[in-house]
Motif scaffolding. Structure first.
Motif, PDB file in Angstrom:
ATOM      1  N   ILE A  29       0.676  -1.235   0.123  1.00 16.46           N
ATOM      2  CA  ILE A  29       0.122   0.062  -0.014  1.00 16.46           C
ATOM      3  C   ILE A  29       0.849   1.222  -0.035  1.00 16.46           C
ATOM      4  N   VAL A  31       1.709   4.915   0.542  1.00 16.48           N
ATOM      5  CA  VAL A  31       0.983   5.862   1.370  1.00 16.48           C
ATOM      6  C   VAL A  31       1.500   7.410   1.146  1.00 16.48           C
ATOM      7  N   PRO A  81      -0.033  -6.163   5.824  1.00 17.41           N
ATOM      8  CA  PRO A  81       0.007  -5.252   4.815  1.00 17.41           C
ATOM      9  C   PRO A  81       1.399  -4.470   4.746  1.00 17.41           C
TER      10      PRO A  81
ATOM     11  N   ALA B  17      -7.722   2.099   9.740  1.00 19.39           N
ATOM     12  CA  ALA B  17      -6.248   1.302   9.420  1.00 19.39           C
ATOM     13  C   ALA B  17      -6.313   0.011  10.210  1.00 19.39           C
ATOM     14  N   VAL B  21      -6.331  -3.654   8.279  1.00 24.12           N
ATOM     15  CA  VAL B  21      -5.293  -4.626   8.822  1.00 24.12           C
ATOM     16  C   VAL B  21      -5.876  -5.889   9.424  1.00 24.12           C
ATOM     17  N   ARG B  35      -7.651  -1.004   0.481  1.00 22.46           N
ATOM     18  CA  ARG B  35      -6.319  -0.430   0.294  1.00 22.46           C
ATOM     19  C   ARG B  35      -6.394   1.016   0.263  1.00 22.46           C
ATOM     20  N   LYS B  36      -7.158   1.630  -0.340  1.00 23.46           N
ATOM     21  CA  LYS B  36      -7.284   3.120  -0.353  1.00 23.46           C
ATOM     22  C   LYS B  36      -7.561   3.568   1.018  1.00 23.46           C
ATOM     23  N   ALA B  38      -6.986   2.135   3.930  1.00 25.35           N
ATOM     24  CA  ALA B  38      -5.885   2.174   4.876  1.00 25.35           C
ATOM     25  C   ALA B  38      -4.717   3.056   4.580  1.00 25.35           C
ATOM     26  N   ALA B  39      -4.509   3.303   3.206  1.00 21.86           N
ATOM     27  CA  ALA B  39      -3.290   4.273   3.015  1.00 21.86           C
ATOM     28  C   ALA B  39      -3.937   5.922   3.439  1.00 21.86           C
ATOM     29  N   MET B  42      -3.470   5.988   7.121  1.00 28.28           N
ATOM     30  CA  MET B  42      -2.109   5.924   7.540  1.00 28.28           C
ATOM     31  C   MET B  42      -1.406   7.459   7.205  1.00 28.28           C
ATOM     32  N   ALA B  43      -1.744   7.740   5.974  1.00 25.54           N
ATOM     33  CA  ALA B  43      -1.364   9.125   5.841  1.00 25.54           C
ATOM     34  C   ALA B  43      -1.719  10.358   6.859  1.00 25.54           C
ATOM     35  N   GLN B  45      -2.639   9.432   9.830  1.00 24.68           N
ATOM     36  CA  GLN B  45      -1.833   9.352  11.068  1.00 24.68           C
ATOM     37  C   GLN B  45      -0.292   9.969  11.148  1.00 24.68           C
ATOM     38  N   TYR B  46       0.292   9.778   9.754  1.00 24.14           N
ATOM     39  CA  TYR B  46       1.591  10.126   9.719  1.00 24.14           C
ATOM     40  C   TYR B  46       1.488  11.818   9.788  1.00 24.14           C
ATOM     41  N   GLN B  47       0.485  12.538   9.212  1.00 21.91           N
ATOM     42  CA  GLN B  47       0.482  14.080   9.310  1.00 21.91           C
ATOM     43  C   GLN B  47       0.261  14.276  10.748  1.00 21.91           C
ATOM     44  N   GLN B  49       1.096  12.997  13.333  1.00 26.97           N
ATOM     45  CA  GLN B  49       2.362  12.733  14.305  1.00 26.97           C
ATOM     46  C   GLN B  49       3.507  13.772  14.121  1.00 26.97           C
ATOM     47  N   ASP B  55       8.254  11.726  14.290  1.00 24.88           N
ATOM     48  CA  ASP B  55       8.194  10.435  14.111  1.00 24.88           C
ATOM     49  C   ASP B  55       8.308   9.727  15.433  1.00 24.88           C
ATOM     50  N   THR B  57       7.638   6.471  16.397  1.00 25.17           N
ATOM     51  CA  THR B  57       7.565   4.985  16.484  1.00 25.17           C
ATOM     52  C   THR B  57       9.063   4.660  17.252  1.00 25.17           C
TER      53      THR B  57
END
Lengths: 540, 103
Positions: A29, A31, A81, B17, B21, B35-36, B38-39, B42-43, B45-47, B49, B55, B57
């Motif tokens: 996927i 992102v 994934p 997500a 998953v 999938r879209k 989930a993407a 995640m995007a 979530q990243y923004q 964070q 970051d 993690t």
């Protein structure tokens, strides 16, 4: 190599593959983390190109990224994934982009080798769980300052780089096709070896990299032509894919007899066993540096192969001067150390004789033993780009080329391979990724052994009868699945979806990837999807 | 975006997500919309964070973040024939300058 051993290897491989599990294809996927209007979201209008239906530059980039993800996802199996951070950035001039695993793991559940680094996406697939949850598995970034070709048909215009080939290559690095070793220093990351290096073997030292001292790995890291990947699946597939070996050989005198690495020319006729053989003599011009061949050749090279030094003038000038003096071929001896010898660049359509380039060391040996008898020989018992045991060679140039050394197949492989250190225009990664899936299987990935199944959120998967991954690195089923994913997301109407699938079918038929019977079955599935899905899909 | 709104977005994204998953881990591949989603989750979530703390993690003891100098960087060069050559290096260091290939 004769056909029967290849068939035996193919049969053995099929048996091996049959033993693999039937888990799902992987969900890979991309992102996209670009801000609005930038990179993957660039709104600059663009005409659809080469099967890519996107109408903005950003959409075309997204389609390629997702297409590559679908392709790799159809080849590999994982229940976890794989998240790939995808960005386009304003990178420094000359830098196209970068990619790689974001994390590496060791000593996880079910790890085949203890105390060994695995790319995190691979480790997840083996462990069956996300070992670094909530973060990307692979990171990728590409430059907004470069003109890529976003078509999906491999018809890349001159001067551009095929973005799909680049992304397929880079995703492979992130998924498992790389070591985590510094070739110049001979050290593993945190002094822990990686799974790729477990299969990296030096024929000269007769040792695996994991069994070497730091000093031995430094020496091995520049041992061009003698370091191989020993995984059994990659070796078996190499036998099906690589051409018979073509060697440049010195037959006499015995003091220098043997095979030598060579670079080829971008001008003149292609090398054959009949147009490049005979006696080698020095080609001298008697002006200035006599051996550089930059003026009319005055030594007797009539009917012979002229040995000329590199330097001062263009390769084409040297070869043309030798041709005018009656030479039937030219060997250019490099004037700087390094191995393998690069090619000979230049353009001159009036050149009709073949030429090659050898290392400085070889040139010095040759000049001390003239005249030589040389020629090109085809050895059907050996493979071009593999050692004598058929194991694919890894690229270990001298000096080290950071980033290219180690984590690629040797650039002398024929045909060109996806994971050579250069993106060659002959690649067609939309349906052929050669030995690469086999290497992925060797490092621990499970390959998809089933047929391509296509569906939509409203239509159950339909078996196309086309294998996801075929022998020899072809993956017709993968292409079918990637086309279906792309057409589902891009089509505005069911007619548009079906037309998109027809276009994909036509591209596959044109290159002989599927039979007409397979095409028919694929389109039966596509018709079922078109008739029972509402488009555009995102509004369902 | 307020921190409350951001947290709600983050929670919603993570929920989507997680569902996606969960579907995959249960043995069912995602469809294109999953999938879209989930993407996109995640995007977001990243923004979130990035906006909040960068970051966040922290890998476990048996995991390590790969340093950027071990990532493959692609470089483009135009050779003497006008053909684009792609070269790779570890990290951002430019490949060594090579002599012109035509002489």
């Amino acid at each position: 190599m004769s056909k029967s051993p290849r068939l035996a290897l193919a049969t053995a491989l099929l048996v091996a593959l049959a033993g693999l599990s039937q888990a799902n294809a992987a969900d890979i996927i991309p992102v996209i983390t670009d801000p609005a209007g930038v990179g993957y979201y660039d709104t600059t209008p663009a005409a659809p190109v080469g099967g890519n239906p996107g109408t903005t530059r950003g959409e075309q980039r997204r389609i390629v990224a997702n297409y590559a993800a679908s392709l790799w996802g159809s080849v590999l199996q994982s229940n976890v994934p794989v998240y790939v951070q995808a960005r386009f950035l304003n990178l420094a001039p000359g830098v196209l982009g970068s990619a790689g695993a974001k994390y590496i793991n060791n000593n996880f559940a079910n790890a085949p080798f203890a105390d060994t680094w695995y790319h995190t996406a691979l480790a997840d697939s083996i462990a069956g769980t996300d070992l670094v949850p909530g973060d990307f598995d692979i990171v990728s970034q590409f430059s907004t300052n470069f003109t890529f070709y976003y078509g999906l048909d491999g018809n890349t215009p001159a001067g551009q780089v095929n973005f799909l080939d680049v992304v397929m290559h880079e995703y492979a690095h992130g998924l498992g096709f790389s070591n985590f070793e510094n070739e110049a220093a001979g050290t593993f990351f945190n002094d822990i070896p990686d799974i790729y290096s477990v299969y990296t073997y030096d024929n000269t030292a007769a040792k695996y990299w994991t069994a070497m001292t730091v000093a031995e790995r430094i020496a091995s890291g520049i041992n061009y032509g003698n370091v191989v990947f020993t995984g059994p699946r990659a070796t078996a597939q190499a036998a099906l894919i690589l051409d018979d070996r073509r060697d440049f050989r010195v037959f006499s005198p015995m003091a220098v007899a043997g095979n030598y690495a060579y670079g080829t020319a971008s001008f003149g006729p292609a090398l054959t066993t009949t147009n490049f053989n005979g006696t080698v003599v020095l080609g001298t011009d008697g002006v200035g540096t006599a051996g550089d061949g930059c003026e009319a050749i005055t030594s007797d090279v009539m009917g012979k192969i002229a040995l000329i030094d590199r330097g001062t003038c263009a390769f084409t000038v040297k070869v043309k001067n030798a041709q005018d003096a009656g030479a039937i071929g030219v060997i250019i001896a490099d004037n700087a150390p390094g191995n393998p010898p690069p090619g000979l660049g230049g353009v001159d359509p009036t050149i009709t004789i073949p030429s090659i380039r050898v290392t400085q060391a070889a040139g010095t040996s040759f000049k001390a033993n003239l005249p030589l008898t040389v020629g090109f020989v085809i050895d059907p018992t050996k493979l071009q780009g593999a050692d004598d045991l058929g194991r694919p060679r890894l690229f270990m140039p001298n000096p080290v080329q950071s980033g290219s050394s180690g984590s690629h197949y040797d650039s002398n492989a024929a045909p060109n391979l996806l994971m050579e250190p250069a993106i060659n225009s002959s690649l067609r990664s939309y349906y052929n990724i050669d030995i690469t899936p086999a290497l992925m299987a060797d490092v621990g990935w499970k390959l998809n052994t089933g047929n391509a199944r296509i569906g939509s959120p409203r239509v159950a998967d339909c078996d196309t009868g086309i294998k996801a991954v075929n022998e020899g690195g072809l993956f017709a089923g993968g292409t079918v699945q990637a086309n279906n994913d792309m057409c589902l997301l891009s089509a505005q109407t069911r007619t548009g979806y079906y037309s998109c699938m027809q276009a994909g079918r036509d591209r596959m038929l044109a290159v002989g990837l599927i039979t007409s019977t397979q095409a028919s079955k694929m389109m039966t599935c596509a018709r079922r999807i078109a008739d029972n899905t509402l488009f555009p899909l995102t509004s369902n | 975006m307020s921190s409350t709104t951001r947290n709600h977005c983050l929670a919603a994204g993570l929920a989507i997500a997680t569902l996606a998953v969960g579907s995959a881990q249960a043995g069912t591949p995602m469809n294109v919309l999953e999938r879209k989603a989930a993407a996109d989750a995640m995007a977001r979530q990243y923004q979130a964070q990035q906006a909040a703390q960068g970051d966040a993690t922290t890998p476990s003891a048996n995991a390590s973040e790969v340093p950027d100098d071990l990532h493959n960087y692609l470089h483009a060069r135009v050779d003497a024939n006008g053909k684009v050559r792609i070269l790779e290096t570890d990290g951002k260091t430019a490949p060594p300058k090579q002599e012109a290939n035509h002489e």
